[in-house]
Design an enzyme around this catalytic site. Structure first.
Site, PDB file in Angstrom:
ATOM      1  N   HIS A   1       1.576  -0.946   0.054  1.00  0.00           N
ATOM      2  CA  HIS A   1      -0.169  -0.054   0.288  1.00  0.00           C
ATOM      3  C   HIS A   1       1.058   1.452  -0.137  1.00  0.00           C
ATOM      4  CE1 HIS A   1      -3.156  -3.005   1.001  1.00  0.00           C
ATOM      5  NE2 HIS A   1      -2.902  -3.277   2.233  1.00  0.00           N
TER       6      HIS A   1
ATOM      7  N   HIS B   1      -6.971  -4.223  -1.422  1.00  0.00           N
ATOM      8  CA  HIS B   1      -5.954  -5.980  -1.016  1.00  0.00           C
ATOM      9  C   HIS B   1      -6.615  -6.627  -2.553  1.00  0.00           C
ATOM     10  CE1 HIS B   1      -6.070  -4.129   3.441  1.00  0.00           C
ATOM     11  NE2 HIS B   1      -4.707  -5.055   3.325  1.00  0.00           N
TER      12      HIS B   1
END
Ligand code: ADP
Ligand code: ADP
Ligand code: MG
Ligand code: MG
Ligand code: MG
Ligand code: MG
Lengths: 329, 209, 329, 209
Positions: free
Chosen positions: C57, C215
């Protein structure tokens, strides 16, 4: 083509509207001709630093407009150099009476359009940026492309201008950065230009384009996809051998994403590059890691290495406040 | 019917249509060895040209050519904007303020256009640029304007085709080295398209352009 | 799979090595357990602010470590919450004696691992971040995900801690940000996880996943690809209607790239979002535009809207010096 | 031969092998309705477990289970790390310090494991999580350890399959709403795989586990 756009013909106009909205206290954006200027311009008595080029390389150049860097940027159509109109309009907006420095990436279109604009302007100096070692240098050809070094030239020339240097000094420093910087890049995927709608080239899953520029043009050669260590070496060795950079040099290492590369991979590549330079006895004293000179959604990386002396280092460290690069303020 | 400002303007508008029709082809050619914008650049540029001519048409052929030049230079950008712009600007200079073009003036205009492109771009024949189409076109001769332009267009076609096997020394394709071989230069193709359109306009209008 | 990596099992370790090399004067990086801490820690008497989560991320969370924001970040494996070991090691490094604030995105794994770590720590407070309106909120489910608001929570809580606020105050402010922030995202493409090697989902060329997380999980629904105005509206309306945000509100608008989206498109989307908020009478007083909470190479965007008051605004404006967010210093 | 620390450790090592073999399958299951890391998380975690056991094997079954727990908790992360870790930790607590396991103790261990997972994850049967496999397994009975574990594994298989048609209420699949229907929960599958492997070890070693 999957893009978050409305009409492909309007992407630059629409993106500039968003840029203006995002940075109302920093940027003054005019359309038609498109100019992105620092709200503080003109600064009386300061050399004005202007750059520009095709859009699609964001944050280059508009993201580098602000105190300590560019006074104005001229964003062309996607992958198309800006027009003389834009450049003249930018100069008219930001010229503070101490001359205008034009920082131009060495592409035929950019050179010609800035040349035309300069004919209409008083007291300008043009510095051509041509740092891409993937291209053979020759006076019989278009010469080397301007790529990653552009950010470093803009930062350092902008800092010099902010510190009150005169036009000749700013131009000389910009030339010093060009002389001391070398770059090379590779791509894992091709960008998709909005007005085209298909990827600029098709690359098999197990190949990379080595020696790419920033306009989706194919590279010098295709090679099998290799691991990060091999890819980083394939880029850095030609860079280091070209200037050449040698043991004892102090350098700035700029690890650049072409746009679509995850930061995880970018830092990973940066780590390998630092080790490679250290093994050659070259000391990295400054670094920049991020997507700064991009080619839309292209996945890939480029490295730029700049030999530093204390003057260039101080100018690099000087405060800067732009959308994409900011420190000290 | 002589070749006056009105017929030159009509020929330019017709050429803009041809550019629009071939926009995708020119984009594809530029995608192969350049940055995929040539067709879009010319479409955009000639679109502005048509608007400018619609607003007011200058009253000499030279005036029309000069208007075309200034729109292309100020609105297109890239390599094509200044190069085509300069070509039209020099052509305008060559024809001066006459009311009607003659074959000699058209020939002079083509020569001047070539001179302008070479002066700005420093490309020679064989460098795989628009010069490879424009140079043979500028040497073409003909008894009237229609014949002259037909010969020029034919020469430009041959010149454009001649770029296919070349390695480029100028322009964006020069970055590719050997990989440019096998692809036609987009600028040479657009020169050939424009000249073919001008020749068709000249033929259609009876006498000259 | 095309990635600039060596061994897929080592990507996080290798990237952390690069991160350390890139920011030697800002970050102290330890491996095994992996912790990224500000070199200035521990700061005696200051609340320590720690966050962490799966890698992939970036710049979240490591890119937000530094004065004025996080004291430390715990990067887990790709898309895998960090272990209690990492969190305990981070706390041991940065605890300045005034307590530790744990900022945790609301995912089962993150919650459980931080929970376990907290059992071993004295004087901690945990704030859960759950801003994603794409997920139905319910006490019978895992609840809403933490996404874009995380950056805003980290910045504001970090600024409060830097200003000397005590643990309760820092936690209260973090909770205020969570309470006032809502997010939603969409994807044009799926990310490719290095240890998997294929895209996390396959999306036809004319469809988008709406209501995605970070995700690579598929979204709530697929929709036909639409123009930017429609896509922006599809994200912003559920955000605004949820809190709800109403005319007269002053907000921070955060336009986030999921990683692979060109900045050109991101600014374009931001411009549309500003217009939409203005049309609703909502005043955007602060903005953030860029790739800050990403999902590897995923193309897509998310918006986060945070209702501001003057206290939150001041904390947002306070100086911050991290790899990815920097101003005032 | 009794079910001592050594046989429990051997069963764990064998289970690690099974996890490795099914790593890609578990990744694929998690890719469909989660974040594609479950197989990799377990592979990594059980790899550390095997190393830890190779370094030194505790001398009671409970000691082995506790070591497994602490490695999984401290090395795996994600949801699976704490949940499987807690399961093994509670199982260790349930068997205490005995030298050899009995069917009653194994049954108690499974019940405790379930209790631990539910305590931490707050999922009920039908929420489409590993609980759907572990709960029926914990109710299994058998005359000896091998039979008990075989029954537990069979129940877990059924339980894992039962997750396919469900909408998820816990874990990452809960974000998908109806789109989770038709996919097996990866954690339920891994519970079934572990129990099947334990059952095979128990059967193979003759008497107990
Ligand atoms: N130095 C030059 N001299 C003559 N023509 C050139 C030169 N450089 C480029 N060209 C022409 O310009 C064309 C490309 O135009 P265009 O794609 O619009 O600009 P850009 O290369 O800036 O993207 C080439 O195909 C070539 O014919
Ligand atoms: N609240 C919960 N209770 C029980 N099991 C859960 C819960 N949340 C998730 N799980 C289990 O964890 C599995 C996912 O594990 P893993 O993929 O390793 O972690 P993550 O979801 O953090 O990526 C799911 O398939 C499910 O069986
Ligand atoms: Mg171009
Ligand atoms: Mg081009
Ligand atoms: Mg995970
Ligand atoms: Mg998972």
């Amino acid at each position: 083509m999957k893009k978050i756009i409305n009409n492909p013909a309007d992407v630059v106009t629409d993106a500039l509207r968003g840029l203006a909205a995002a940075h109302p206290t920093l940027l003054r954006v005019t359309q038609d001709p498109a100019v992105v200027a620092w709200v503080g311009t003109p600064v009386a008595g300061k050399v004005a630093v202007i750059s520009g080029g095709g859009s699609g390389h964001e944050p280059l150049h508009s993201g580098f407009v602000g105190p300590g860097m560019l006074d104005a940027a001229c964003p062309g159509a996607v992958f198309t150099s800006p027009t003389p109109d834009q450049i003249q309009a930018a100069a008219a907006q930001v010229d503070g009476g101490a001359g205008v420095l034009l920082l131009v990436k060495n592409y035929t279109g950019d050179v010609l359009n800035f040349e035309t604009a300069a004919e209409f302007l008083d007291n300008t100096r043009t510095v051509l940026i041509d740092d891409d070692v993937a291209v053979q240098d020759s006076s019989f050809t278009a010469g080397r492309r301007g790529v990653g070094a552009t950010v470093l030239v803009e930062k350092i020339a902008g800092a010099a201008a902010a510190a009150g240097a005169d036009l000749d000094t700013c131009a000389r420093l910009a030339e010093a950065v060009v002389a001391g910087a070398r770059s090379m890049g590779l791509a894992l995927t091709a960008p998709t230009v909005p007005h085209v709608g298909s990827p600029s080239f098709v690359l098999p899953d197990d190949e990379v384009e080595v020696g790419i520029g920033i306009h989706g043009e194919p590279g010098r050669r295709r090679e099998p996809l290799a691991d990060a260590s091999a890819l980083v070496t394939a880029l850095l060795e030609p860079i280091l051998d070209d200037l050449p950079f040698t043991a004892g040099d102090q350098v700035l290492l700029f690890t650049n994403s072409m746009g679509g590369t995850p930061l995880l991979e970018l830092y990973l590549a940066h780590g390998i590059a630092e080790e490679l330079l250290a093994a050659r006895g070259i000391t990295v004293t400054r670094r920049l890691v991020g997507p700064y000179v991009t080619s839309l959604d292209m996945q890939g990386i480029s490295f730029t290495v700049l030999r530093l002396d204390s003057a260039l280092t101080d100018l690099w460290d000087a405060p800067v406040h732009t959308a994409a690069l900011r420190w000290g303020v | 019917m002589g070749c006056d400002a009105r017929s030159v303007a009509a020929a330019v508008v017709a050429a803009a249509g041809v550019v629009g029709e071939h926009r995708d082809e020119l984009v594809r050619l530029d995608q192969a060895i350049g940055d995929a914008d040539h067709g879009e650049n010319l479409r955009r540029g000639f679109g502005f040209v048509v608007s400018a001519l619609a607003e007011s048409t200058p009253d000499t052929p030279g005036g029309v050519l000069k208007l075309v030049a200034s729109v292309l230079i100020s609105k297109v950008g890239g390599a094509a904007g200044p190069l085509f712009g300069t070509a039209f600007l020099r052509a305008a200079g060559a024809v001066g303020a006459v009311e009607e073009l003659t074959p000699e003036l058209v020939s002079a205009a083509l020569g001047a256009a070539l001179g302008g492109v070479v002066a700005r771009g420093k490309a020679a024949v064989g460098d795989k640029t628009m010069v490879d189409a424009l140079a043979p076109a500028a040497s073409a001769r003909g008894a009237d304007i229609a014949a002259l332009l037909a010969a020029a267009a034919a020469a430009a076609d041959v010149g454009a085709s001649s770029t296919v096997p070349l390695v480029a020394r100028k322009g964006r394709a020069s970055y590719l080295g050997e990989r440019a071989i096998g692809h036609m230069d987009p600028g040479a193709r657009s020169v050939a398209l424009l000249l073919r359109s001008f020749a068709n306009s000249a033929a259609g209008s009876g006498v000259g352009l």
